[in-house]
Design an enzyme around this catalytic site. Structure first.
Site, PDB file in Angstrom:
ATOM      1  N   TYR A  76       0.854  -1.191   0.000  1.00  0.00           N
ATOM      2  CA  TYR A  76       0.000   0.000   0.000  1.00  0.00           C
ATOM      3  C   TYR A  76       0.887   1.238   0.000  1.00  0.00           C
ATOM      4  O   TYR A  76       0.683   2.184  -0.759  1.00  0.00           O
ATOM      5  CB  TYR A  76      -0.882  -0.025   1.248  1.00  0.00           C
ATOM      6  CG  TYR A  76      -1.874   1.107   1.370  1.00  0.00           C
ATOM      7  CD1 TYR A  76      -2.942   1.213   0.493  1.00  0.00           C
ATOM      8  CD2 TYR A  76      -1.757   2.055   2.396  1.00  0.00           C
ATOM      9  CE1 TYR A  76      -3.868   2.234   0.622  1.00  0.00           C
ATOM     10  CE2 TYR A  76      -2.678   3.074   2.526  1.00  0.00           C
ATOM     11  CZ  TYR A  76      -3.738   3.165   1.638  1.00  0.00           C
ATOM     12  OH  TYR A  76      -4.648   4.175   1.781  1.00  0.00           O
ATOM     13  N   LYS A 126       1.115   4.271  -2.752  1.00  0.00           N
ATOM     14  CA  LYS A 126       0.851   5.660  -2.366  1.00  0.00           C
ATOM     15  C   LYS A 126       2.104   6.515  -2.555  1.00  0.00           C
ATOM     16  O   LYS A 126       2.005   7.703  -2.867  1.00  0.00           O
ATOM     17  CB  LYS A 126       0.368   5.720  -0.907  1.00  0.00           C
ATOM     18  CG  LYS A 126      -1.039   5.150  -0.699  1.00  0.00           C
ATOM     19  CD  LYS A 126      -2.121   5.928  -1.432  1.00  0.00           C
ATOM     20  CE  LYS A 126      -3.533   5.579  -0.943  1.00  0.00           C
ATOM     21  NZ  LYS A 126      -4.575   6.277  -1.723  1.00  0.00           N
TER      22      LYS A 126
END
Lengths: 244, 447
Positions: free
Chosen positions: A150, A154
């Protein structure tokens, strides 16, 4: 103002939409689930948004992105603000064993935004005004073993937005990177809550203010800026030994 | 801090929490269980909002508007919307809640599940009377749209049904027109219970809202002396604050020490409050927020009652006209003698407007509500004695505010519970429901 909100059924997006609704702006909502989308549309209409339009689509279907931007611009008679709020918190252990999972996480959290903004940026560039605000995450500031898939998606998003901001600045287009910490939403409902968790309302207020003040990067709640500063300053030879 | 507690902070319970975000989703899918209960704002005083060992369905995510007709004053919203939010929407457009309890921090579904009442019961009845329709979802996934025409029995069982008939997803109810946000209010002192009744009879004719505070420590000739607050919506309020809203509160940061609710301090405060008001009636114009929700100013006033928590006792005693006052006198004098009461004690005469709720509490008669700090068994014994008096006089005790009544007494107060039982969802339950339907009934601190 005319606002397009993508990922409009996310908890944070709903609260931001309400703030814009209270100021009687025009809003176009986009999300996957029609029933949920209708609930949100009805709600912000009563909160004062006028008019409210919506479109159901899966952001992973990149082919629909130009249509979405076109449709929103048509319905609202122009576009001043684009808020991108969709995202998914992947299961880190699953990503470590299954590349498909990791790929999927990149697709939702990074590639779909890349696609959408690539299309949208031309329109904003041409009109020479407007705001592109994207919800990223503090997880993108440094890779940690507990959440680095993740985090890297990001992180890629953050760098993409830096570049986009740099590119669009001469045209008067504002690009905002939003970095929330832990927020108490359905996305984190399986996590144990502690004092670091913020409620979506206060995060939404920070986003609303950052859009108005044309900030480049906003950490929300504010203290994450300093937590991340500490984390980023930590030398790698120490950081690799931590259990974060 | 455990946010999932009841307002009286007694009893304590442990739950598995399942947050609910969407009316369109099946709320039971993520945590299969045999015991569910919806949890809104936790303003029920006792265990009617607790489900020890079971699942609490946290409805705070169901907070969206669905429809608002500002011509007719009809609002449809999801279950977890609070009355404070309804006021924020409705008041600027000249609408108000048809019925409101003493706090605005309750959810719409909670208002239905407890069939709440307010200062205008003699004119408007209970909240349930103003509900047009709602949808519930049962633990087997069945959805029931309930109204006076459709699924009538479930409509009636759910109003005042303590959340036991399934999860309320959304509801529609009507608002009422108001000329302004302000209340033309009169405060009048009365010296005893007889004076209260005369004043009450007189006031209920002329005033939409009436409520009396009483000094729970006064005895003998001045038994139940107090102050009546009565008011109407103020007409012709000219300036731009005409439909203003207010929503202020100060938070009480910590639990008060035990001595704070000591009887001598309470006695003193009661005397001061009584004599603050001169003999002559005082007329004033106040904002609805301070008229209806004086205690909402203190964020969590329940903390003032100390670590032990508090019990609220609310009973209703039926009476016809100016009939038999002996029961209420007996109850009031027992309370006064016990020295266990606090500052919060109110009297009101309920009107005869029937409620659609099968298990609703309000009925024609006089109602008394008071807060008591928990002082061990003494407090529980006193209330047990009062229950006996209420039972003998065919009265009832309010389940939403109860944490201790015996099963036997509950079944005596609410003989319709047997009919109600048929509509209870087999996988819904609460601490309260288990306590009053399962024998033997634990009393007091035994649990």
């Amino acid at each position: 103002m005319r606002i397009l909100i993508v990922g409009a059924t996310s908890a944070i997006a709903q609260k931001v939409a309400r703030l814009f609704a209270k100021a009687n702006h025009s809003i176009f909502l986009a999300a996957r689930n029609e029933k949920k989308l209708v609930s949100v549309a009805q709600d912000i209409q009563i909160h004062g948004a006028h008019p409210v339009h919506y479109m159901t689509l899966d952001m992973n279907d990149f082919d629909l992105h130009p249509a979405l931007i076109h449709q929103a611009t048509q319905s609202l008679g122009g576009l001043d603000i684009l808020l991108v709020a969709h995202g998914q918190l992947p299961d880190q252990p699953a990503c470590q064993v299954n590349v498909r999972e990791a790929e999927q996480a990149f697709k939702v959290n990074f590639l779909s935004v890349l696609s959408l903004l690539t299309h949208a940026s031309h329109q904003f560039q041409k009109q020479g005004s407007g705001t592109i605000a994207v919800i990223s995450s503090v997880a993108g500031d440094r890779g940690r073993q507990s959440n680095y898939i993740y985090g890297s998606a990001k992180g890629a998003l953050n760098i993409f937005l830096e570049g986009l901001r740099n590119r669009l600045f001469p045209y008067g287009v504002h690009v905002l990177t939003i970095k929330p910490g832990y927020v108490d939403t359905p996305m984190t409902s399986h996590l144990k809550k502690n004092r670091l968790f913020a409620d979506p309302e206060s995060v939404a207020r920070d986003i609303y203010k950052a859009i108005q003040k044309k900030k480049d990067v906003v950490y929300t709640p504010w203290f994450w800026r300093y937590i991340l500063l500490g984390i980023k300053l930590c030398p790698e030879w120490i950081f690799k030994r931590t259990k974060l | 801090m455990n946010a999932y507690e009841c307002w009286g902070r007694y009893p304590k319970a442990k739950h598995q929490i399942e947050p609910i975000y969407w009316t369109s989703e099946n709320p039971f899918i993520h945590s299969p269980a045999t015991s569910y209960l919806a949890f809104g704002k936790g303003r029920s005083y006792g265990d009617s909002c607790l489900n020890d060992g079971g699942v609490l369905l946290d409805t705070s995510g169901l907070n969206r508007w669905i429809h608002f007709d500002d011509e007719k004053g009809v609002v449809r919203c999801e279950a977890g919307v609070s009355l404070a939010e309804v006021l924020r929407l409705a008041v600027p457009k000249g609408w108000f809640l048809p019925v409101t309890p003493g706090t605005k921090h309750i959810t719409v579904a909670g208002a239905i599940a407890n069939d709440v009442h307010g200062k205008n019961h003699h004119r408007a009845g209970t909240f349930g009377r103003h509900v047009g329709q709602f949808e519930i979802v049962r633990s087997d996934g069945t959805r029931l749209l309930c109204s006076p025409q459709k699924n009538q029995k479930y409509f009636s069982a759910t109003i005042g049904g303590l959340g036991l008939t399934g999860l309320i997803l959304w509801a529609e109810f009507s608002l009422k027109r108001i000329p302004s946000s302000w209340i033309q209010m009169e405060t009048i002192r009365f010296g005893n219970l007889d004076e209260f009744f005369n004043l009450s009879r007189d006031s209920d004719e002329k005033f939409e809202y009436t409520l009396s505070w009483i000094d729970c420590f006064s005895q003998g000739k001045s038994l139940a002396r107090g102050l009546m607050m009565r008011g109407n919506h103020a007409e012709n309020y000219p300036d731009k604050k005409r439909f203003s809203i207010r929503d202020r509160s100060i938070n009480i940061p910590c639990t008060a020490p035990r001595w704070f609710t000591h009887s001598s301090i309470m006695k003193g405060l009661n005397v001061c409050y009584f004599y603050k008001q001169r003999k002559k009636p005082r007329v004033s114009r106040v904002h609805y927020d301070s008229f209806f929700y004086p205690l909402d100013i203190l964020g969590s006033y329940n903390r003032l009652f100390g670590r032990g928590g508090l019990l609220q006792y609310q009973c209703v005693l039926p009476f016809e006209g100016h009939g038999d006052l002996s029961a209420i006198k007996l109850i009031l004098s027992r309370i006064a003698k016990s020295n266990l009461a606090s500052m919060v004690a109110v009297l009101k005469v309920f009107g005869n407007i029937p409620s659609p709720g099968m298990l609703s509490f309000p009925r024609k008669g006089i109602t008394l509500a008071l807060d008591l700090p928990i002082r061990g068994q003494k407090t529980f014994h006193l209330l047990e004695e009062l229950d006996a008096v209420v039972g003998e006089h065919h009265g009832a005790v309010y389940p939403a505010k109860d944490a201790r009544m015996s099963g036997e007494n509950f079944r005596r107060f609410f003989p319709q519970w047997k009919e109600f039982r048929d509509y209870v969802d087999p996988n819904f339950s609460s601490g309260f429901w288990r306590r009053v339907t399962q024998e033997p009934s634990p009393i007091g601190l035994a649990s």
